[in-house]
Scaffold this motif. Structure first.
Motif, PDB file in Angstrom:
ATOM      1  N   ASP A  72      46.263  26.958   2.034  1.00  0.00           N
ATOM      2  CA  ASP A  72      46.275  25.584   1.443  1.00  0.00           C
ATOM      3  C   ASP A  72      44.909  24.886   1.713  1.00  0.00           C
ATOM      4  OD1 ASP A  72      46.754  23.131   0.450  1.00  0.00           O
ATOM      5  OD2 ASP A  72      48.472  22.623   1.542  1.00  0.00           O
ATOM      6  N   PRO A  73      43.989  24.724   0.846  1.00  0.00           N
ATOM      7  CA  PRO A  73      42.778  24.274   1.185  1.00  0.00           C
ATOM      8  C   PRO A  73      42.599  22.707   1.523  1.00  0.00           C
ATOM      9  CG  PRO A  73      42.796  24.586  -1.235  1.00  0.00           C
ATOM     10  CD  PRO A  73      43.996  25.296  -0.790  1.00  0.00           C
ATOM     11  N   VAL A  74      43.467  22.103   1.046  1.00  0.00           N
ATOM     12  CA  VAL A  74      43.761  20.589   1.411  1.00  0.00           C
ATOM     13  C   VAL A  74      44.067  20.534   2.570  1.00  0.00           C
ATOM     14  CG1 VAL A  74      44.722  18.421   0.925  1.00  0.00           C
ATOM     15  CG2 VAL A  74      44.143  19.998  -1.067  1.00  0.00           C
ATOM     16  N   ALA A  75      44.901  21.268   3.368  1.00  0.00           N
ATOM     17  CA  ALA A  75      45.623  21.136   4.293  1.00  0.00           C
ATOM     18  C   ALA A  75      44.846  21.777   5.663  1.00  0.00           C
ATOM     19  CB  ALA A  75      46.888  21.772   4.439  1.00  0.00           C
ATOM     20  N   VAL A  76      43.936  22.433   5.390  1.00  0.00           N
ATOM     21  CA  VAL A  76      43.072  22.927   6.609  1.00  0.00           C
ATOM     22  C   VAL A  76      41.674  22.103   6.766  1.00  0.00           C
ATOM     23  CG1 VAL A  76      44.062  25.135   6.373  1.00  0.00           C
ATOM     24  CG2 VAL A  76      42.290  24.611   5.438  1.00  0.00           C
ATOM     25  N   MET A 117      38.489  29.525   3.406  1.00  0.00           N
ATOM     26  CA  MET A 117      37.195  28.852   3.595  1.00  0.00           C
ATOM     27  C   MET A 117      36.287  29.358   4.899  1.00  0.00           C
ATOM     28  SD  MET A 117      38.957  25.332   1.958  1.00  0.00           S
ATOM     29  CE  MET A 117      38.314  24.550   3.783  1.00  0.00           C
ATOM     30  N   GLY A 118      36.967  29.888   5.666  1.00  0.00           N
ATOM     31  CA  GLY A 118      36.335  30.240   6.920  1.00  0.00           C
ATOM     32  C   GLY A 118      36.418  29.517   7.919  1.00  0.00           C
ATOM     33  N   LEU A 119      37.256  28.484   7.921  1.00  0.00           N
ATOM     34  CA  LEU A 119      37.740  27.790   9.217  1.00  0.00           C
ATOM     35  C   LEU A 119      38.365  28.254  10.180  1.00  0.00           C
ATOM     36  CD1 LEU A 119      39.350  24.892   6.888  1.00  0.00           C
ATOM     37  CD2 LEU A 119      37.158  24.835   7.735  1.00  0.00           C
ATOM     38  N   GLU A 120      38.272  27.606  11.556  1.00  0.00           N
ATOM     39  CA  GLU A 120      38.641  28.450  12.629  1.00  0.00           C
ATOM     40  C   GLU A 120      40.150  28.881  12.373  1.00  0.00           C
ATOM     41  OE1 GLU A 120      38.689  27.658  17.443  1.00  0.00           O
ATOM     42  OE2 GLU A 120      37.996  26.100  16.260  1.00  0.00           O
ATOM     43  N   MET A 121      41.121  27.896  12.065  1.00  0.00           N
ATOM     44  CA  MET A 121      42.394  28.385  11.991  1.00  0.00           C
ATOM     45  C   MET A 121      42.557  29.827  11.295  1.00  0.00           C
ATOM     46  SD  MET A 121      44.126  24.649  11.792  1.00  0.00           S
ATOM     47  CE  MET A 121      43.186  24.197  10.442  1.00  0.00           C
ATOM     48  N   GLU A 122      41.720  29.702   9.890  1.00  0.00           N
ATOM     49  CA  GLU A 122      41.901  30.819   9.230  1.00  0.00           C
ATOM     50  C   GLU A 122      41.347  32.092   9.818  1.00  0.00           C
ATOM     51  OE1 GLU A 122      41.222  28.739   4.805  1.00  0.00           O
ATOM     52  OE2 GLU A 122      39.554  29.023   6.039  1.00  0.00           O
ATOM     53  N   MET A 123      40.419  31.913  10.533  1.00  0.00           N
ATOM     54  CA  MET A 123      39.854  33.150  11.344  1.00  0.00           C
ATOM     55  C   MET A 123      40.662  33.628  12.284  1.00  0.00           C
ATOM     56  SD  MET A 123      36.762  33.752   9.752  1.00  0.00           S
ATOM     57  CE  MET A 123      36.028  35.122  10.957  1.00  0.00           C
ATOM     58  N   GLU A 124      41.341  32.644  13.076  1.00  0.00           N
ATOM     59  CA  GLU A 124      42.341  32.952  13.851  1.00  0.00           C
ATOM     60  C   GLU A 124      43.621  33.763  13.429  1.00  0.00           C
ATOM     61  OE1 GLU A 124      41.967  33.156  17.110  1.00  0.00           O
ATOM     62  OE2 GLU A 124      39.980  32.392  16.844  1.00  0.00           O
ATOM     63  N   PHE A 125      43.989  33.271  12.049  1.00  0.00           N
ATOM     64  CA  PHE A 125      45.108  33.968  11.499  1.00  0.00           C
ATOM     65  C   PHE A 125      44.706  35.404  11.131  1.00  0.00           C
ATOM     66  CE2 PHE A 125      48.085  35.084   8.363  1.00  0.00           C
ATOM     67  CZ  PHE A 125      49.268  34.482   8.667  1.00  0.00           C
ATOM     68  N   MET A 126      43.226  35.597  10.642  1.00  0.00           N
ATOM     69  CA  MET A 126      43.049  36.933  10.480  1.00  0.00           C
ATOM     70  C   MET A 126      42.878  37.885  11.644  1.00  0.00           C
ATOM     71  SD  MET A 126      43.111  36.528   7.224  1.00  0.00           S
ATOM     72  CE  MET A 126      42.612  38.362   6.774  1.00  0.00           C
TER      73      MET A 126
END
Length: 123
Positions: free
Chosen positions: A30-34, A66-75
């Motif tokens: 969700d791009p709005v929520a991150v 988007m490459g945000l820290e939370m997304e990177m940690e999930f990956m």
């Protein structure tokens, strides 16, 4: 999937780990929520990346990355827990990226991986 809530993220992690026959996974962030980093989520995901779980997962498709820290940690959690992972396909909105494709790919390649031969595809 919203990465702002530990409850949502822990449910996703639980589902991934509880489906031993899971081979293909599609995630849409969700791009709005991150927009902001949520430290409890980041810490939860960092802790999860030390255990296995997605034993048959072979392909992961990620939308709106988007490459945000939370997304990177999930990956990184996916990489660390998927024993036979073959491919990660990441699709994003280029104008939303917070870091370059190369930076993201380099960071993922340097992270702990259960499957050494993962192909990263950024588009």
């Amino acid at each position: 999937m919203s990465l702002r809530s530990v409850e949502v993220v822990s449910s996703a992690v639980y589902l991934i780990r509880s489906c031993p026959k899971l081979q293909d996974l599609t995630i849409e962030f969700d791009p709005v929520a991150v927009e902001d980093i949520v430290e409890p989520v980041v810490e939860f995901l960092r802790f999860q990346s030390f255990s296995l779980g997605a034993e048959k997962l072979q392909r992961v498709h990620v939308n709106l990355f988007m490459g945000l820290e939370m997304e990177m940690e999930f990956m990184k959690f996916i990489l660390a827990s998927a024993l036979v992972l073959k491919e990660i396909f990441i699709w994003n909105f280029v104008y939303l990226l917070h870091r370059s494709d190369k930076q993201m790919m380099d960071e993922m390649k340097e992270s702990r991986r259960a499957s050494p031969n993962v192909e990263f595809i950024f588009e």
